[in-house]
Design an enzyme around this catalytic site. Structure first.
Site, PDB file in Angstrom:
ATOM      1  N   ARG A 293       0.791  -1.227   0.000  1.00 29.92           N
ATOM      2  CA  ARG A 293       0.000   0.000   0.000  1.00 29.92           C
ATOM      3  C   ARG A 293       0.826   1.281   0.000  1.00 29.92           C
ATOM      4  O   ARG A 293       0.255   2.363   0.029  1.00 29.92           O
ATOM      5  CB  ARG A 293      -1.012  -0.030   1.143  1.00 29.92           C
ATOM      6  CG  ARG A 293      -2.225  -0.919   0.798  1.00 29.92           C
ATOM      7  CD  ARG A 293      -3.260  -0.959   1.877  1.00 29.92           C
ATOM      8  NE  ARG A 293      -2.801  -1.697   3.028  1.00 29.92           N
ATOM      9  CZ  ARG A 293      -2.768  -3.029   3.108  1.00 29.92           C
ATOM     10  NH1 ARG A 293      -3.172  -3.764   2.107  1.00 29.92           N
ATOM     11  NH2 ARG A 293      -2.309  -3.619   4.192  1.00 29.92           N
TER      12      ARG A 293
ATOM     13  N   GLY B  58      -0.707 -11.048   8.871  1.00 25.23           N
ATOM     14  CA  GLY B  58      -0.607 -12.493   9.117  1.00 25.23           C
ATOM     15  C   GLY B  58      -1.713 -13.021  10.009  1.00 25.23           C
ATOM     16  O   GLY B  58      -1.588 -14.101  10.583  1.00 25.23           O
TER      17      GLY B  58
ATOM     18  N   GLU C 110      -4.284 -14.360   9.215  1.00 25.00           N
ATOM     19  CA  GLU C 110      -4.837 -15.602   8.662  1.00 25.00           C
ATOM     20  C   GLU C 110      -3.929 -16.798   8.946  1.00 25.00           C
ATOM     21  O   GLU C 110      -4.235 -17.920   8.563  1.00 25.00           O
ATOM     22  CB  GLU C 110      -5.026 -15.455   7.149  1.00 25.00           C
ATOM     23  CG  GLU C 110      -6.330 -14.801   6.777  1.00 25.00           C
ATOM     24  CD  GLU C 110      -6.537 -13.444   7.417  1.00 25.00           C
ATOM     25  OE1 GLU C 110      -5.683 -12.562   7.223  1.00 25.00           O
ATOM     26  OE2 GLU C 110      -7.524 -13.271   8.135  1.00 25.00           O
TER      27      GLU C 110
ATOM     28  N   ASN D 145      -8.046  -8.873  13.058  1.00 26.77           N
ATOM     29  CA  ASN D 145      -8.829  -9.945  13.664  1.00 26.77           C
ATOM     30  C   ASN D 145      -7.999 -10.871  14.569  1.00 26.77           C
ATOM     31  O   ASN D 145      -6.832 -11.111  14.315  1.00 26.77           O
ATOM     32  CB  ASN D 145      -9.487 -10.796  12.571  1.00 26.77           C
ATOM     33  CG  ASN D 145      -8.489 -11.507  11.683  1.00 26.77           C
ATOM     34  OD1 ASN D 145      -8.066 -10.965  10.672  1.00 26.77           O
ATOM     35  ND2 ASN D 145      -8.066 -12.716  12.047  1.00 26.77           N
TER      36      ASN D 145
ATOM     37  N   ASP E  22     -14.141 -11.945  11.163  1.00 23.67           N
ATOM     38  CA  ASP E  22     -13.038 -11.391  10.382  1.00 23.67           C
ATOM     39  C   ASP E  22     -13.150  -9.875  10.217  1.00 23.67           C
ATOM     40  O   ASP E  22     -12.722  -9.323   9.219  1.00 23.67           O
ATOM     41  CB  ASP E  22     -12.979 -12.069   8.999  1.00 23.67           C
ATOM     42  CG  ASP E  22     -11.601 -11.961   8.370  1.00 23.67           C
ATOM     43  OD1 ASP E  22     -10.674 -11.467   9.040  1.00 23.67           O
ATOM     44  OD2 ASP E  22     -11.448 -12.358   7.198  1.00 23.67           O
TER      45      ASP E  22
ATOM     46  N   ASP F  90     -11.568  -7.120  11.006  1.00 20.52           N
ATOM     47  CA  ASP F  90     -10.401  -6.316  11.364  1.00 20.52           C
ATOM     48  C   ASP F  90     -10.801  -4.853  11.538  1.00 20.52           C
ATOM     49  O   ASP F  90     -11.541  -4.318  10.714  1.00 20.52           O
ATOM     50  CB  ASP F  90      -9.347  -6.352  10.249  1.00 20.52           C
ATOM     51  CG  ASP F  90      -8.824  -7.735   9.943  1.00 20.52           C
ATOM     52  OD1 ASP F  90      -9.621  -8.566   9.486  1.00 20.52           O
ATOM     53  OD2 ASP F  90      -7.628  -7.972  10.153  1.00 20.52           O
TER      54      ASP F  90
ATOM     55  N   ARG G 172     -15.018  -1.843  10.036  1.00 18.60           N
ATOM     56  CA  ARG G 172     -15.454  -2.942   9.177  1.00 18.60           C
ATOM     57  C   ARG G 172     -16.741  -3.593   9.690  1.00 18.60           C
ATOM     58  O   ARG G 172     -17.478  -4.199   8.930  1.00 18.60           O
ATOM     59  CB  ARG G 172     -14.297  -3.953   9.100  1.00 18.60           C
ATOM     60  CG  ARG G 172     -14.485  -5.100   8.147  1.00 18.60           C
ATOM     61  CD  ARG G 172     -13.113  -5.668   7.799  1.00 18.60           C
ATOM     62  NE  ARG G 172     -13.176  -7.029   7.292  1.00 18.60           N
ATOM     63  CZ  ARG G 172     -12.105  -7.710   6.869  1.00 18.60           C
ATOM     64  NH1 ARG G 172     -10.913  -7.154   6.892  1.00 18.60           N
ATOM     65  NH2 ARG G 172     -12.220  -8.947   6.416  1.00 18.60           N
TER      66      ARG G 172
ATOM     67  N   ASN H 188     -13.419  -1.675   4.440  1.00 22.76           N
ATOM     68  CA  ASN H 188     -12.275  -2.550   4.652  1.00 22.76           C
ATOM     69  C   ASN H 188     -11.033  -1.681   4.780  1.00 22.76           C
ATOM     70  O   ASN H 188     -11.043  -0.708   5.523  1.00 22.76           O
ATOM     71  CB  ASN H 188     -12.209  -3.578   3.504  1.00 22.76           C
ATOM     72  CG  ASN H 188     -11.462  -4.836   3.884  1.00 22.76           C
ATOM     73  OD1 ASN H 188     -10.265  -4.790   4.098  1.00 22.76           O
ATOM     74  ND2 ASN H 188     -12.156  -5.954   3.977  1.00 22.76           N
TER      75      ASN H 188
ATOM     76  N   TRP I  50     -13.393  -1.086  -4.074  1.00 17.42           N
ATOM     77  CA  TRP I  50     -12.332  -1.117  -3.051  1.00 17.42           C
ATOM     78  C   TRP I  50     -11.542   0.180  -3.062  1.00 17.42           C
ATOM     79  O   TRP I  50     -10.468   0.248  -2.472  1.00 17.42           O
ATOM     80  CB  TRP I  50     -11.400  -2.300  -3.300  1.00 17.42           C
ATOM     81  CG  TRP I  50     -12.052  -3.608  -3.052  1.00 17.42           C
ATOM     82  CD1 TRP I  50     -12.742  -4.359  -3.952  1.00 17.42           C
ATOM     83  CD2 TRP I  50     -12.118  -4.318  -1.805  1.00 17.42           C
ATOM     84  NE1 TRP I  50     -13.228  -5.496  -3.343  1.00 17.42           N
ATOM     85  CE2 TRP I  50     -12.852  -5.487  -2.033  1.00 17.42           C
ATOM     86  CE3 TRP I  50     -11.619  -4.055  -0.522  1.00 17.42           C
ATOM     87  CZ2 TRP I  50     -13.100  -6.422  -1.022  1.00 17.42           C
ATOM     88  CZ3 TRP I  50     -11.873  -4.982   0.478  1.00 17.42           C
ATOM     89  CH2 TRP I  50     -12.598  -6.154   0.230  1.00 17.42           C
TER      90      TRP I  50
END
Lengths: 275, 604
Positions: B206, B266, B268, B334, B377, B379, B400, B459, B535
């Protein structure tokens, strides 16, 4: 974290990089691998292919023993790794859906899919030859749908649909065409494919156009009318613009098309699409 | 708002009234004493060594001190070396401070021609005081240049612009510097990343931070690297964590004082999240704040058993900084596994929280947790925007989970929480006014529908706050998902979701919006509905405009008051990035990444 955005399909453009897997699945028929693969499948694949791999209405039913793009396990490995160009099937790890899988996890998924495969019934439920007659004749399907280069253009081409959809979802699409609109154009970087929405516009000079949306954004719309003419229109120049999620396809009730006749048409589509 | 008139008829509004006239009109054509030939010098050697024509250093070597006995001459040799090193280092430091100093970052409002941090300033407003492009002429905007990155996947970068040079990133840890007037590259960098990295959501990045004469990149293999801003050469390379256990960086770092602040990705993979600060000169780590407290630390008891060890709470979006209190505000993501709460009973601090950290020490001053014990989820990794209103120092965050939160940034106390999209997970608030999850919200084995879905009402897409309209603009979507649990054990380096989710079976399509929220009431004052969810982030400018992009590839200039589109351009690829504005030679530009390219727009 942000992930699994629907069929991002960004990875579809990974042409050329075709990783040739080893021909053999090292985990073939291993029940433990199949169980692990079930979880991996849920996370990475079920979004489109549905729980139990039976097709989610979006992605193909993978419990069919005959698959359009994959025959051997090595084919399947290749397709999962690299996606299928021109379709919503993305390459592993590139679409933002799931974190991507290791080779081992891909083999686990293949083992799982194989464990879920069911053999097609020995005798088809319908009569494919009669289904062909209906499709091109009294059923009027071919007015709007093409199969193997023959038919109309207003609705989706159905050549491959028998190989990628379950019998149940095909029947549902005929009986309840508006329940889930078919997907049309899939753009490489766009999250959602265009759907077969119905549209009615009135142009500045008062002309009404009815048809389906080929594509659309906030400022323009591309329409195919019922006469298969393409109209390229700027929204701010229209007198009115109305979209509808009532499918342009008529609802075929049992009094229009009997269960038996519908089974025949499905048998025809399967005979073509599952070749 | 006071209007200041600058050269070329460009009025700067919303900036500091005391802002001096800046010489930025001529910056791009300023004498380039930094134009050292690129070939033949190593970035590790101080550049002063090879540029012996600077009088300041020669002067230091002259004078009576340097005449005398052999012994004295020996000493003088040492002195000469010492002084030479001293002068070189001071000279080197002088160069560095001549570029982007902390002071410049703090006072970025004085140089609206530049965009020096991810959100444009420390407050996170993503507001540009430039108004040459405005509601009266936006309709005539044209594309000025396009830079093709040749990267595939999602391009999420926000460029930086400093004194006529644009710095940006692309997928697979590419970084590049362009002539901001023409889009022509000055240097390009691409990291050799290991083939076995598996960042959760694409090989994205980003953006960069800039400080001194370096730009800073967090890499997909969890390193922080400093690149020479003039050449792209690697100055230092610090390893933050092991990428093989699922750590990665996708975030644009934030330069504060002499530290490069960065948060790990990370969530996930069941990493234990952290926020790090690195010395901008050396790459040495100054502090680390673990977003999941260890044994003995406050908050550790919000995790059952050993679940804290794989608790997630990553920190993958860029925070903001309040120079007045020396606090960094950084949001977290999350808890892991993301969609199954079994095994991690408790609130799971500091997942899905806003953290107020001391910039010098990384010590926690306060926290606010948006979603306790998250199972969807959600975040909280949205930019926490600093707003001063009604005599209060606030933070506004469109979360979110579908609620817009206003928080007192001196205390961390919640002021209001108001839904700004379709939500079904909460129908009650606690004593503090925080929405609390209802019983039905938890995922089940069979799966059931909850709104918003896992992608959230918003998001990572950057919001913007326009001090002129007083509105907070955010990209939002209405989408619900079916959440189901799937038992999944932790295995290092493997995905750790504990669940799956699917789009709900609704026949209606998901809706995407740009919404303008009034922070005073939390209400959505005006909105624009996109053709499909996007997005794209958003930018507001003093020209009365809000810029954003869509999934169909349009870049759109909206009237900030009405959100009526005034202009649009088809870029040919979906937008996953946020726009920014800058000026060179007295001309305002607006830039955004879309598809595989970076675009710059301006007046004809």
């Amino acid at each position: 974290m942000f992930r699994r955005w629907l069929v991002g399909a960004v990875g579809l453009v990974f042409l050329g990089v075709v990783m040739h897997a080893t021909a053999q699945n090292p985990l073939a028929s291993d029940p433990k691998a199949a169980k692990a693969g079930e979880y991996e499948f849920r996370i990475n694949c079920a979004l489109c292919h549905g729980l139990g791999a039976r097709g989610g209405g979006r992605g193909p039913d993978l419990t069919r023993a005959v698959k359009k793009h994959t025959h051997s396990d090595a084919d399947m490995f290749q397709v999962i790794s690299n996606g299928i160009p021109g379709t919503a099937m993305p390459a592993n790890g590139t679409n933002g859906q799931g974190v991507g899988m290791t080779d081992e996890e891909i083999w686990q998924i293949i083992t799982y899919i194989r464990s879920q495969e069911v053999k097609a019934p020995a005798t088809p439920l319908g009569n494919a030859a009669h289904g062909r007659e209906l499709f091109y004749g009294d059923g009027n399907c071919a007015l709007c749908h093409m199969v193997e280069g023959k038919g109309g253009r207003l609705g989706p081409d159905l050549t491959g649909v028998g190989g990628s959809r379950t019998r149940e979802s095909l029947i549902d699409s005929v009986r309840n065409p508006s329940r889930r609109l078919a997907w049309g154009l899939t753009e490489a970087t766009k999250e959602f494919p265009q759907e077969y929405e119905s549209v009615t516009v009135v142009t500045a000079d008062g002309k009404e156009i009815k048809g389906v949306t080929l594509n659309e954004d906030s400022f323009s719309v591309q329409i195919m009318d019922t006469g298969e003419h393409i109209h390229l229109l700027e929204k701010d120049k229209l007198r009115s613009f109305q979209k509808s999620r009532q499918s342009a396809m008529p609802k075929y009730d049992a009094d229009v098309l009997s269960d038996k006749e519908l089974e025949d048409i499905v048998a025809f589509l399967v005979s073509v699409g599952a070749k | 708002m006071k209007a200041l008139v600058f050269g070329s008829g460009m009025r700067i509004r919303g900036g500091s009234p005391a802002a001096p006239k800046q010489p930025w009109k001529s910056v791009a054509s300023a004498p380039r004493r930094d134009a050292v030939p690129r070939q033949g010098f190593s970035p590790r050697e101080p550049q002063g060594l090879k540029a012996p024509n600077f009088p300041i250093r020669n002067a230091a070597l002259e004078g009576p001190l340097f005449h005398g006995t052999a012994e004295f001459r020996g000493m003088t040799k040492v002195l000469i070396i010492v002084l030479a090193i001293w002068s070189m280092t001071s000279l080197f430091a002088g160069w560095a401070t001549a570029q982007v100093t902390f002071d410049r970052l703090v006072n970025s409002g004085k140089e609206p021609q530049n965009w020096m941090t991810y959100s444009g300033d420390y407050s996170g407003k993503r507001f540009s005081a430039l108004d040459q492009i405005n509601t009266t002429n936006a309709h005539s905007m044209v594309a000025k240049w396009v830079y093709q990155t040749a990267a595939t996947g999602k391009l999420e970068t926000t460029p930086l612009v400093v004194d006529g040079i644009l710095y940006a990133t692309a997928q697979d840890d590419r970084a590049f510097a362009l002539d901001a007037r023409t889009g022509r590259p000055i240097w390009m960098y691409q990291r050799q990343i290991p083939s076995d990295i598996r960042p959760c959501c694409g090989h994205v990045n980003r953006g960069l931070a800039i400080l001194g004469d370096k730009v800073f990149l967090g890499t997909l293999d969890a390193h922080v690297i400093a690149l020479d801003a003039k050449t792209g050469a690697v100055i230092w390379d610090a390893t933050a964590a092991d990428y093989r256990t699922g750590h990665s960086f996708t975030v644009a770092p934030l330069a504060v004082k002499n530290w490069i602040v960065i948060g790990i990705s990370g969530g996930e993979y069941g990493v234990r999240g952290f926020i790090d600060a690195y010395d901008a000169d050396t790459g040495e780590r100054k502090w680390r704040f673990y977003t999941v407290p260890g044994p003995g630390e406050p908050g550790h008891d919000t995790w059952a058993g050993d679940s804290w060890k794989v608790g997630g709470a990553p920190a993958w979006n860029t925070g903001t900084y309040d120079p007045a209190t020396n606090q960094i505000f950084w949001p977290t993501g999350n808890p892991a596994p993301s969609n199954r709460g079994d095994g991690r009973a408790g609130d799971n601090l500091y997942s899905n929280s806003l953290l107020a950290l001391n910039a010098d020490t990384g010590k926690l001053n306060w926290y606010f947790q948006f979603t306790k014990h998250d199972e969807h989820d959600w975040d909280a990794t949205q930019v926490p925007v600093m707003i001063d209103a009604g005599g209060k120092k606030l933070i506004a965050q469109a979360d979110r989970n579908g609620y817009f939160y206003v928080i007192d940034r001196t205390t961390g106390k919640l002021i209001s929480a108001t839904p700004y999209g379709k939500t079904t997970w909460s129908d009650a608030k606690d004593a503090d006014g925080r929405p609390i999850a209802n019983q039905q919200a938890s995922p089940t084995l069979e799966g059931h529908t909850v709104c918003p879905g896992a992608l959230g009402t918003t998001n990572f897409m950057a919001p913007t706050y326009d001090p002129l309209t007083g509105l907070f603009y955010v990209t939002a979507r209405d989408q619900c998902d079916i959440f189901s649990k799937a038992p999944q054990p932790y295995e290092a380096g493997h995905a750790f979701y504990g669940s799956a989710y699917f789009p709900s079976e609704e026949s209606e399509p998901y809706l995407g919006f740009l919404k303008a929220i009034d922070p005073a009431t939390g209400g959505v004052k005006v909105k624009f509905q996109h053709t499909s969810p996007t997005w794209s982030g958003a930018l507001s400018t003093a020209g009365g405009l809000v810029f954003s992009g869509d999934a169909e590839g349009n870049f759109i200039a909206f009237d900030a008051a009405s959100l009526k589109p005034l202009w649009h351009f088809q870029m040919g690829g979906a937008v996953y990035a946020a726009p920014m504005a800058f000026a060179v030679d007295g001309k305002e530009y607006v830039a955004i990444a879309a598809g595989s390219a970076v675009y710059a727009f301006g007046l004809p």
